[in-house]
Write a protein that holds these residues in place. Sequence first.
Motif, PDB file in Angstrom:
ATOM      1  N   THR A  28       0.845  -1.187   0.000  1.00  0.00           N
ATOM      2  CA  THR A  28       0.000   0.000   0.000  1.00  0.00           C
ATOM      3  C   THR A  28       0.883   1.241   0.000  1.00  0.00           C
ATOM      4  N   LEU A  29       0.520   2.248  -0.787  1.00  0.00           N
ATOM      5  CA  LEU A  29       1.301   3.477  -0.796  1.00  0.00           C
ATOM      6  C   LEU A  29       1.314   4.107   0.595  1.00  0.00           C
ATOM      7  N   PRO A  30       2.445   4.654   1.012  1.00  0.00           N
ATOM      8  CA  PRO A  30       2.495   5.376   2.289  1.00  0.00           C
ATOM      9  C   PRO A  30       1.586   6.602   2.258  1.00  0.00           C
ATOM     10  N   PRO A  72      -4.427  -2.134   7.060  1.00  0.00           N
ATOM     11  CA  PRO A  72      -3.301  -2.859   7.663  1.00  0.00           C
ATOM     12  C   PRO A  72      -2.053  -2.815   6.786  1.00  0.00           C
ATOM     13  N   GLY A  73      -0.927  -2.540   7.423  1.00  0.00           N
ATOM     14  CA  GLY A  73       0.340  -2.509   6.718  1.00  0.00           C
ATOM     15  C   GLY A  73       0.728  -1.171   6.134  1.00  0.00           C
ATOM     16  N   ILE A  74      -0.147  -0.176   6.206  1.00  0.00           N
ATOM     17  CA  ILE A  74       0.181   1.128   5.633  1.00  0.00           C
ATOM     18  C   ILE A  74       1.206   1.846   6.512  1.00  0.00           C
ATOM     19  N   TYR A 105       3.889   8.421  -2.653  1.00  0.00           N
ATOM     20  CA  TYR A 105       3.055   8.468  -1.457  1.00  0.00           C
ATOM     21  C   TYR A 105       1.784   9.248  -1.744  1.00  0.00           C
ATOM     22  N   ASN A 106       0.770   9.035  -0.919  1.00  0.00           N
ATOM     23  CA  ASN A 106      -0.408   9.888  -0.894  1.00  0.00           C
ATOM     24  C   ASN A 106      -0.245  10.902   0.223  1.00  0.00           C
ATOM     25  N   PRO A 121     -10.882   5.528   0.152  1.00  0.00           N
ATOM     26  CA  PRO A 121     -10.636   5.036  -1.214  1.00  0.00           C
ATOM     27  C   PRO A 121      -9.447   5.699  -1.908  1.00  0.00           C
ATOM     28  N   TYR A 122      -9.056   6.889  -1.455  1.00  0.00           N
ATOM     29  CA  TYR A 122      -7.946   7.613  -2.106  1.00  0.00           C
ATOM     30  C   TYR A 122      -6.595   7.319  -1.460  1.00  0.00           C
TER      31      TYR A 122
END
Length: 303
Positions: free
Chosen positions: A31-33, A62-64, A106-107, A300-301
């Motif tokens: 998942t993107l940070p 989870p895992g972000i 990243y977001n 969602p983003y």
Amino acid sequence: MATPLMRLLLAACPLLLVTADPIRKVSTNGTLPLVMWHGMGDSCCNPLSMGAIKKMIEDDVPGIYVLSLRIGNNIDTSNSFFMDVNQQVTQVCAQLAQDPQLKGGYNAMGFSQGGQFLRAVAQRCPSPPMKNLISVGGQHQGVYGLPRCPGESSVICNWIRKALNTEAYSDLVQKHLVQAQYWHDPLKDDLYKKHSVFLADINQERVVNETYKKNLQLLEKFVMVKFLNDTVVDPRVTEWFGFLKTGQSKETETLQESLLYTEDRLGLAAMEKAGKLVFLASDGNHLQFTEKWFNDNLLPYIR
């Protein structure tokens, strides 16, 4: 020791009251940070606000890897009032570039003034790449009103309002008061464009910086959240990149009606045509939302 100004502005900043957050780092696990920038009077790790939001996101994704930006010490709030915004952005850009977990992109999620500060990061520092920018109550065309503070007739509140109305564009105030750096006076448009050290620059009010325009359009999505019952941000339409029409202080215009858009100085018209702009609304007051609303509308983003 907090100054009277600090105490006043701290009291004006509503916080999301949820559970405490233990500081922890985890790998992204595909998942993107997510990078978060707090608002006025807050800090990176306050267990009643940003710390709680960080934990909520980590529990739901989870895992972000979530990085809540520190501007000073963990509990330092003074820089959100008194540190030059351009210096803050420069420091954040350096911090992001040095973080190995962000090298793949990243977001970003900015709360209140953190929204326009992260937009400056997107425009000025494209590496590592920001994918989605989520602005939660950000003031992208600035403000023309002091955020709600206790005691409408208090000497302190009146002094601050007078200082912003009469001295916001003085070198001293611009240098030392963060909120003056995105103060946008529609009655003093020439002074704003000439002396605003931060907002007028990132909004291309003096010259069009093609690098800013190019970098912003690299975003996949630019999400803007407006709080429909906001009593802190004035005018509210700034949260959707609108503002007051120049030369008066009553009538507002949307982003799409503004010269910024019609001349496409930032590339926002092109971004909207490409489906990259997202306008969301919440019924709450400033930064007040439920976990369900957050999960339904914002998760969602960042997944």
